[in-house]
Design a protein around this motif. Structure first.
Motif, PDB file in Angstrom:
ATOM      1  N   SER A  63       0.838  -1.204   0.000  1.00 20.05           N
ATOM      2  CA  SER A  63       0.000   0.000   0.000  1.00 20.05           C
ATOM      3  C   SER A  63       0.869   1.247   0.000  1.00 20.05           C
ATOM      4  O   SER A  63       2.006   1.232   0.469  1.00 20.05           O
ATOM      5  CB  SER A  63      -0.907   0.022   1.233  1.00 20.05           C
ATOM      6  OG  SER A  63      -0.219   0.571   2.327  1.00 20.05           O
ATOM      7  N   ILE A  64       0.283   2.311  -0.528  1.00 20.10           N
ATOM      8  CA  ILE A  64       1.032   3.577  -0.612  1.00 20.10           C
ATOM      9  C   ILE A  64       1.314   4.115   0.787  1.00 20.10           C
ATOM     10  O   ILE A  64       2.290   4.816   1.019  1.00 20.10           O
ATOM     11  CB  ILE A  64       0.269   4.601  -1.483  1.00 20.10           C
ATOM     12  CG1 ILE A  64       1.154   5.831  -1.748  1.00 20.10           C
ATOM     13  CG2 ILE A  64      -1.058   4.992  -0.878  1.00 20.10           C
ATOM     14  CD1 ILE A  64       0.656   6.717  -2.847  1.00 20.10           C
ATOM     15  N   LYS A  65       0.478   3.734   1.754  1.00 23.73           N
ATOM     16  CA  LYS A  65       0.658   4.187   3.137  1.00 23.73           C
ATOM     17  C   LYS A  65       2.019   3.729   3.675  1.00 23.73           C
ATOM     18  O   LYS A  65       2.734   4.488   4.327  1.00 23.73           O
ATOM     19  CB  LYS A  65      -0.469   3.645   4.011  1.00 23.73           C
ATOM     20  CG  LYS A  65      -0.473   4.245   5.409  1.00 23.73           C
ATOM     21  CD  LYS A  65      -1.654   3.743   6.230  1.00 23.73           C
ATOM     22  CE  LYS A  65      -1.654   4.266   7.641  1.00 23.73           C
ATOM     23  NZ  LYS A  65      -0.376   4.604   8.260  1.00 23.73           N
ATOM     24  N   ILE A  66       2.367   2.475   3.378  1.00 23.96           N
ATOM     25  CA  ILE A  66       3.668   1.941   3.821  1.00 23.96           C
ATOM     26  C   ILE A  66       4.791   2.791   3.233  1.00 23.96           C
ATOM     27  O   ILE A  66       5.735   3.176   3.922  1.00 23.96           O
ATOM     28  CB  ILE A  66       3.838   0.473   3.366  1.00 23.96           C
ATOM     29  CG1 ILE A  66       2.804  -0.415   4.069  1.00 23.96           C
ATOM     30  CG2 ILE A  66       5.261  -0.031   3.661  1.00 23.96           C
ATOM     31  CD1 ILE A  66       2.773  -1.839   3.589  1.00 23.96           C
ATOM     32  N   THR A  67       4.655   3.099   1.946  1.00 20.29           N
ATOM     33  CA  THR A  67       5.690   3.889   1.268  1.00 20.29           C
ATOM     34  C   THR A  67       5.856   5.244   1.936  1.00 20.29           C
ATOM     35  O   THR A  67       6.966   5.655   2.280  1.00 20.29           O
ATOM     36  CB  THR A  67       5.296   4.110  -0.213  1.00 20.29           C
ATOM     37  OG1 THR A  67       4.890   2.867  -0.772  1.00 20.29           O
ATOM     38  CG2 THR A  67       6.460   4.668  -1.009  1.00 20.29           C
ATOM     39  N   VAL A  68       4.736   5.926   2.134  1.00 19.77           N
ATOM     40  CA  VAL A  68       4.786   7.279   2.685  1.00 19.77           C
ATOM     41  C   VAL A  68       5.282   7.254   4.131  1.00 19.77           C
ATOM     42  O   VAL A  68       6.173   8.021   4.509  1.00 19.77           O
ATOM     43  CB  VAL A  68       3.409   7.977   2.573  1.00 19.77           C
ATOM     44  CG1 VAL A  68       3.419   9.313   3.285  1.00 19.77           C
ATOM     45  CG2 VAL A  68       3.052   8.172   1.102  1.00 19.77           C
ATOM     46  N   ASP A  69       4.754   6.339   4.940  1.00 21.84           N
ATOM     47  CA  ASP A  69       5.149   6.282   6.352  1.00 21.84           C
ATOM     48  C   ASP A  69       6.614   5.880   6.534  1.00 21.84           C
ATOM     49  O   ASP A  69       7.294   6.355   7.437  1.00 21.84           O
ATOM     50  CB  ASP A  69       4.257   5.294   7.132  1.00 21.84           C
ATOM     51  CG  ASP A  69       2.835   5.839   7.278  1.00 21.84           C
ATOM     52  OD1 ASP A  69       2.620   7.017   6.930  1.00 21.84           O
ATOM     53  OD2 ASP A  69       1.960   5.091   7.731  1.00 21.84           O
ATOM     54  N   THR A  70       7.096   4.978   5.684  1.00 23.46           N
ATOM     55  CA  THR A  70       8.447   4.460   5.874  1.00 23.46           C
ATOM     56  C   THR A  70       9.506   5.283   5.174  1.00 23.46           C
ATOM     57  O   THR A  70      10.582   5.509   5.687  1.00 23.46           O
ATOM     58  CB  THR A  70       8.559   3.020   5.311  1.00 23.46           C
ATOM     59  OG1 THR A  70       7.411   2.273   5.695  1.00 23.46           O
ATOM     60  CG2 THR A  70       9.807   2.317   5.835  1.00 23.46           C
ATOM     61  N   TYR A  71       9.205   5.701   3.953  1.00 21.54           N
ATOM     62  CA  TYR A  71      10.259   6.221   3.098  1.00 21.54           C
ATOM     63  C   TYR A  71      10.210   7.710   2.835  1.00 21.54           C
ATOM     64  O   TYR A  71      11.179   8.300   2.395  1.00 21.54           O
ATOM     65  CB  TYR A  71      10.233   5.496   1.755  1.00 21.54           C
ATOM     66  CG  TYR A  71      10.715   4.074   1.859  1.00 21.54           C
ATOM     67  CD1 TYR A  71      12.076   3.784   1.903  1.00 21.54           C
ATOM     68  CD2 TYR A  71       9.819   3.022   1.943  1.00 21.54           C
ATOM     69  CE1 TYR A  71      12.522   2.496   2.004  1.00 21.54           C
ATOM     70  CE2 TYR A  71      10.264   1.717   2.043  1.00 21.54           C
ATOM     71  CZ  TYR A  71      11.613   1.459   2.073  1.00 21.54           C
ATOM     72  OH  TYR A  71      12.060   0.181   2.183  1.00 21.54           O
ATOM     73  N   VAL A  72       9.046   8.318   3.030  1.00 24.28           N
ATOM     74  CA  VAL A  72       8.969   9.732   2.689  1.00 24.28           C
ATOM     75  C   VAL A  72       9.313  10.568   3.910  1.00 24.28           C
ATOM     76  O   VAL A  72       8.507  10.740   4.805  1.00 24.28           O
ATOM     77  CB  VAL A  72       7.564  10.085   2.150  1.00 24.28           C
ATOM     78  CG1 VAL A  72       7.493  11.559   1.803  1.00 24.28           C
ATOM     79  CG2 VAL A  72       7.244   9.241   0.928  1.00 24.28           C
ATOM     80  N   HIS A  73      10.578  11.002   3.968  1.00 20.37           N
ATOM     81  CA  HIS A  73      10.943  11.872   5.076  1.00 20.37           C
ATOM     82  C   HIS A  73      11.599  13.093   4.485  1.00 20.37           C
ATOM     83  O   HIS A  73      12.170  13.060   3.411  1.00 20.37           O
ATOM     84  CB  HIS A  73      11.888  11.181   6.057  1.00 20.37           C
ATOM     85  CG  HIS A  73      12.810  10.245   5.387  1.00 20.37           C
ATOM     86  ND1 HIS A  73      13.803  10.671   4.557  1.00 20.37           N
ATOM     87  CD2 HIS A  73      12.864   8.892   5.381  1.00 20.37           C
ATOM     88  CE1 HIS A  73      14.441   9.630   4.067  1.00 20.37           C
ATOM     89  NE2 HIS A  73      13.889   8.535   4.532  1.00 20.37           N
ATOM     90  N   GLU A  74      11.465  14.172   5.197  1.00 19.15           N
ATOM     91  CA  GLU A  74      11.990  15.412   4.666  1.00 19.15           C
ATOM     92  C   GLU A  74      13.497  15.468   4.825  1.00 19.15           C
ATOM     93  O   GLU A  74      14.036  15.136   5.862  1.00 19.15           O
ATOM     94  CB  GLU A  74      11.346  16.580   5.409  1.00 19.15           C
ATOM     95  CG  GLU A  74       9.852  16.611   5.218  1.00 19.15           C
ATOM     96  CD  GLU A  74       9.216  17.822   5.863  1.00 19.15           C
ATOM     97  OE1 GLU A  74       8.494  18.532   5.162  1.00 19.15           O
ATOM     98  OE2 GLU A  74       9.467  18.047   7.048  1.00 19.15           O
TER      99      GLU A  74
END
Length: 208
Positions: A175-186
């Motif tokens: 799910s895209i949620k996993i991607t955003v929560d795990t990998y998308v950091h500023e």
């Protein structure tokens, strides 16, 4: 925790790793974000140099408990995926295909593997991690694991794009949620760019 290279560290690492074993593998993960087991299990029949893409449909891992190599499916249903090759990934795979030699010692089940070592067998997951730590030490950058290289790829992607749906597909997440929560950091870079973009947008709107 999961870590990743900064831009400078990645540049330094690539420079240092270039002349050593497993450079192609490390670089491919940094370009394509594959899991180690997907890299190990990659077969030539899944690489289409004409279309410049590769398909992930299997994993291969060495099980220390049984002392055997084990084929498996990707980690998630979304793990089955076809990825467009980056320019660097295409160059690496084209050159490897041209120089391809299969050892008579290689068992039939491994003959089509992209990455075989000098003994004619695949390289174990732990060997990659150990070699990676050595390369990081030599380059004077923080010590990462293979999974951290995948994370580095995701970080670079986010620095130039906010298409998280695409990134999720590349990484084979369920799910895209996993991607955003795990990998998308500023990172500093993404914060500055986002601020500048927003600021310019407001200026253009209200300064006319």
């Amino acid at each position: 925790g999961i870590d990743f290279f900064t831009n400078d560290e990645e540049k330094r690492f690539i420079e240092y790793a270039r002349d050593y074993a497993y450079y192609e593998q490390f670089r491919l993960v940094l370009e394509m974000g594959m899991r180690t087991s997907e890299l190990i299990g990659l077969e030539w029949k899944c690489v289409d140099l004409e279309k410049r893409e590769l398909t992930i449909e299997k994993t291969l891992e060495y099980r220390y408990s049984t002392g055997k190599w084990e084929w498996g499916p990707p980690k998630t249903k979304q793990g089955f995926r076809t990825l467009k090759l980056t320019n660097t990934a295409y160059k690496i795979l084209s050159q490897m295909f041209e120089e391809r030699k299969v050892s008579s010692k290689t068992p039939d089940e491994f003959k089509d593997l992209v990455f075989l070592n000098r003994t004619g067998y695949p390289t174990k997951n732990s060997t990659y991690d150990a070699a990676l730590v050595k390369r990081c030490e030599a380059a004077g950058v923080k010590k990462l694991s293979m999974h951290d290289l995948r994370h580095t790829m995701a970080t670079r992607f986010c620095e130039c794009s906010t298409d998280y749906k695409r990134l999720s597909k590349i990484l084979g997440h369920s799910s895209i949620k996993i991607t955003v929560d795990t990998y998308v950091h500023e990172t500093e870079q993404t914060i500055e760019e986002a601020t500048a973009k927003y600021s310019n947008y407001l200026d253009a709107l209200f300064e006319s």
